[in-house]
Motif scaffolding. Structure first.
Motif, mmCIF file in Angstrom:
data_model
loop_
_atom_site.group_PDB
_atom_site.id
_atom_site.type_symbol
_atom_site.label_atom_id
_atom_site.label_comp_id
_atom_site.label_asym_id
_atom_site.label_seq_id
_atom_site.Cartn_x
_atom_site.Cartn_y
_atom_site.Cartn_z
ATOM 1 N N MET A 278 30.776 28.023 43.911
ATOM 2 C CA MET A 278 29.750 29.168 43.461
ATOM 3 C C MET A 278 29.241 28.808 42.266
ATOM 4 N N LYS A 279 29.468 27.891 41.416
ATOM 5 C CA LYS A 279 29.064 27.577 40.116
ATOM 6 C C LYS A 279 27.817 26.651 40.523
ATOM 7 N N ARG A 280 27.728 25.688 41.638
ATOM 8 C CA ARG A 280 26.881 24.865 42.081
ATOM 9 C C ARG A 280 25.528 25.843 42.663
ATOM 10 N N GLU A 281 26.185 26.668 43.280
ATOM 11 C CA GLU A 281 25.177 27.750 44.218
ATOM 12 C C GLU A 281 24.429 28.720 43.455
ATOM 13 N N LYS A 282 25.258 29.396 42.684
ATOM 14 C CA LYS A 282 24.859 30.416 41.812
ATOM 15 C C LYS A 282 25.273 30.229 40.378
ATOM 16 N N PRO A 283 24.630 29.247 39.472
ATOM 17 C CA PRO A 283 25.075 28.735 38.560
ATOM 18 C C PRO A 283 24.918 29.847 37.320
ATOM 19 N N ARG A 284 24.088 30.881 37.452
ATOM 20 C CA ARG A 284 23.980 32.077 36.517
ATOM 21 C C ARG A 284 24.861 33.283 36.697
ATOM 22 N N SER A 285 25.834 32.972 37.734
ATOM 23 C CA SER A 285 26.714 34.199 37.925
ATOM 24 C C SER A 285 27.874 33.809 37.134
ATOM 25 N N ASN A 286 28.712 34.820 37.126
ATOM 26 C CA ASN A 286 29.966 34.778 36.172
ATOM 27 C C ASN A 286 31.295 35.218 36.961
ATOM 28 N N VAL A 287 32.139 34.837 36.349
ATOM 29 C CA VAL A 287 33.554 35.278 37.117
ATOM 30 C C VAL A 287 33.541 36.806 37.509
ATOM 31 N N LYS A 288 33.212 37.611 36.686
ATOM 32 C CA LYS A 288 33.157 39.007 37.080
ATOM 33 C C LYS A 288 32.504 39.252 38.213
ATOM 34 N N ALA A 289 31.110 38.825 38.319
ATOM 35 C CA ALA A 289 30.445 38.883 39.474
ATOM 36 C C ALA A 289 30.946 38.304 40.890
ATOM 37 N N ALA A 290 31.740 37.117 40.389
ATOM 38 C CA ALA A 290 32.304 36.493 41.754
ATOM 39 C C ALA A 290 33.481 37.211 42.248
ATOM 40 N N LEU A 291 34.310 37.691 41.097
ATOM 41 C CA LEU A 291 35.345 38.690 41.797
ATOM 42 C C LEU A 291 34.775 39.911 42.509
ATOM 43 N N GLY A 292 33.669 40.412 41.921
ATOM 44 C CA GLY A 292 33.092 41.671 42.259
ATOM 45 C C GLY A 292 32.785 41.625 43.718
ATOM 46 N N GLY A 293 32.451 40.477 44.329
ATOM 47 C CA GLY A 293 32.011 40.216 45.667
ATOM 48 C C GLY A 293 32.947 40.431 46.722
ATOM 49 N N HIS A 294 34.299 40.691 46.171
ATOM 50 C CA HIS A 294 35.420 40.809 47.208
ATOM 51 C C HIS A 294 36.324 41.956 46.586
ATOM 52 N N LEU A 295 36.344 42.146 45.348
ATOM 53 C CA LEU A 295 37.223 43.409 44.824
ATOM 54 C C LEU A 295 36.542 44.410 43.981
ATOM 55 N N SER A 296 36.993 45.612 44.023
ATOM 56 C CA SER A 296 36.538 46.892 43.419
ATOM 57 C C SER A 296 35.906 46.341 42.206
ATOM 58 N N ALA A 297 34.979 47.087 41.568
ATOM 59 C CA ALA A 297 34.345 46.517 40.445
ATOM 60 C C ALA A 297 35.182 46.738 39.024
ATOM 61 N N ARG A 298 36.241 47.978 39.161
ATOM 62 C CA ARG A 298 37.186 48.091 38.253
ATOM 63 C C ARG A 298 38.125 46.839 37.942
ATOM 64 N N LEU A 299 38.665 46.531 39.244
ATOM 65 C CA LEU A 299 39.858 45.570 39.134
ATOM 66 C C LEU A 299 39.161 44.037 38.755
ATOM 67 N N ALA A 300 37.724 43.738 39.540
ATOM 68 C CA ALA A 300 37.245 42.615 39.169
ATOM 69 C C ALA A 300 37.053 42.283 37.838
ATOM 70 N N GLU A 301 36.597 43.429 36.858
ATOM 71 C CA GLU A 301 36.201 43.575 35.565
ATOM 72 C C GLU A 301 37.606 43.248 34.725
ATOM 73 N N THR A 302 38.617 43.852 35.088
ATOM 74 C CA THR A 302 39.822 43.740 34.226
ATOM 75 C C THR A 302 40.376 42.263 34.586
ATOM 76 N N LEU A 303 40.439 41.660 35.829
ATOM 77 C CA LEU A 303 40.778 40.506 36.002
ATOM 78 C C LEU A 303 40.012 39.380 35.338
ATOM 79 N N ALA A 304 38.633 39.420 35.197
ATOM 80 C CA ALA A 304 37.820 38.581 34.526
ATOM 81 C C ALA A 304 37.883 38.647 33.063
ATOM 82 N N ASP A 305 38.378 39.822 32.632
ATOM 83 C CA ASP A 305 38.563 39.940 31.080
ATOM 84 C C ASP A 305 39.820 39.215 30.825
ATOM 85 N N LYS A 306 40.774 39.194 31.611
ATOM 86 C CA LYS A 306 42.211 38.576 31.353
ATOM 87 C C LYS A 306 42.048 37.090 31.494
#
Length: 401
Positions: A278-306
């Motif tokens: 994903m880094k190569r395909e969407k270099p401006r994306s971040n971990v929160k957005a990467a997780l948000g494509g699969h998980l609920s926004a609240r869970l993605a944000e919490t995991l990304a923060d940790k």
């Protein structure tokens, strides 16, 4: 005090006890079933959201040793090979009960769990046409139980009954609000049987320490893979205000012991290296957005923060992204306990199998004494497995009393 003689006395009017009674009664036996509850099959009625997950199509053959927990992994095989899910389904179909299959082989009534209880009672009534009969005594506290002169004597209410066979079918202590207790174990010990340490199973796990922060996500669920030791389950997990629940957690709880961590793969469908790709395909994306494509926004944000990777994926070295992937695919939790018998669907442990015949469920050193169902140290997976054990063990004993 009134005394009644029977061929068999069954303690417990749950699924195992009722099918045991029906089986024995249709062999011409005079059977008495005693229960403290005011109605038979109360756990059946609340199971499966009121629709009763009455069996699982996979609860037979080699799956038995894989999907049942016991000190003797092979103990249940004999009874379950002789009374399979297909046998119980045939009974359901003979009574005209419509049913459907959900995920993973789970079968439910289309209508109500009351249909299963009515079916079992109808099968008990059929005993009359076979020269036997089944009496069911409800709202009866069981008093003294003793053995003398080759017969078991049971006091219940203001009555007493005796029989050469006694079947313990009172289950385990899970769901105490329905009157469940450790009575089966006390009675087994009285007659010299050993007990494998009972514990809550198919039960939510509680969290403390640093994991408490996840309580703010109460109500959030995700399709995950959960691991504890060698046990691994792919189903939904649910975050609660106390910890972790949902089918995957309930499954793994039966294997969990205090002090053991559990690992959750929050993205079980992703292949290794997905974050670097994903880094190569969407270099401006971040971990929160990467997780948000699969998980609920609240869970993605919490995991990304940790995880602690707040910037663009392009700014993170591959090694750091690989570490993040590893954390996401095996996120460690250290439960501090379970929600106990009050929330446990079943009890693991129970009457030790090494003291019972795997063919008949009869105690090896106490002729005429049988133990069946949840009271025995045989615990199945979530999804109809425990009901199938109840049916199979009940039939095995019913054919022998």
């Amino acid at each position: 005090m009134q005394m009644n003689d029977y061929d068999a006395i069954i303690l417990g009017a749950g699924g195992a006890g009722l099918l045991c009674a029906a089986t024995a009664g249709q062999r011409g036996r005079r059977v008495l079933v005693i229960d403290h509850a005011d109605a038979p099959g109360k756990k059946i009625l609340i199971s499966g959201g009121g629709r009763c997950n009455f069996t699982n199509v996979n609860a037979h053959g080699a799956f038995v040793t894989e999907r049942y927990i016991s000190a003797n992994a092979h103990f249940a095989r004999s009874a379950m090979d002789r009374f399979t899910p297909r046998d119980f389904i045939a009974l359901v179909e003979a009574h005209g009960i419509a049913y459907h299959e959900k995920t993973l082989g789970q079968l439910f009534c289309d209508g109500s769990a009351r249909q299963i209880v009515a079916m079992l009672l109808s099968e008990c009534d059929k005993a009359i046409s076979h020269g036997g009969h089944v009496d069911i005594a409800l709202s009866c506290a069981i008093g003294e139980v003793r053995h003398s002169d080759g017969r078991y004597h049971v006091r219940y209410g203001n009555k007493q009954a005796s029989a050469p066979s006694l079947v313990i079918a009172t289950g385990g202590p899970s769901i105490p609000k329905m009157g469940a207790s450790g009575f089966a174990y006390d009675l087994a010990r009285q007659f010299g049987l050993k007990i494998a340490e009972p514990r809550p199973a198919l039960v939510p796990l509680t969290l403390g320490g640093e994991d408490v922060m996840l309580r703010e996500l109460s109500g959030v669920s995700a399709d995950v893979a959960v691991r504890c030791g060698k046990a691994n389950f792919r189903e939904a997990a649910l975050l609660t205000h106390k910890g972790l629940s949902g089918p995957a957690i309930l499954q793994v709880s039966s294997y969990w012991r205090h002090g053991q961590p559990i690992g959750i793969n929050f993205l079980p469908d992703e292949e290794p290296g997905w974050l670097c790709r994903m880094k190569r395909e969407k270099p401006r994306s971040n971990v929160k957005a990467a997780l948000g494509g699969h998980l609920s926004a609240r869970l993605a944000e919490t995991l990304a923060d940790k995880i602690g990777l707040a910037g663009n994926l392009a700014d993170a070295p591959d090694r750091r992204l690989q570490e993040a992937e590893a954390q996401i695919s095996d996120w460690r939790f250290l439960p501090n306990g379970t929600e106990g018998y009050a929330k446990a669907e079943v009890t693991a442990g129970g009457i030790a199998t090494d003291g019972l015949s795997q063919k008949t469920m009869e105690a090896r050193k106490m002729p005429g004494l049988f133990a069946i169902g949840e009271a025995v140290d045989v615990t199945g997976w979530l999804g109809g497995y425990n009901f199938q054990w109840a049916w199979a063990s009940g039939v095995a004993a019913g054919q022998a009393v």
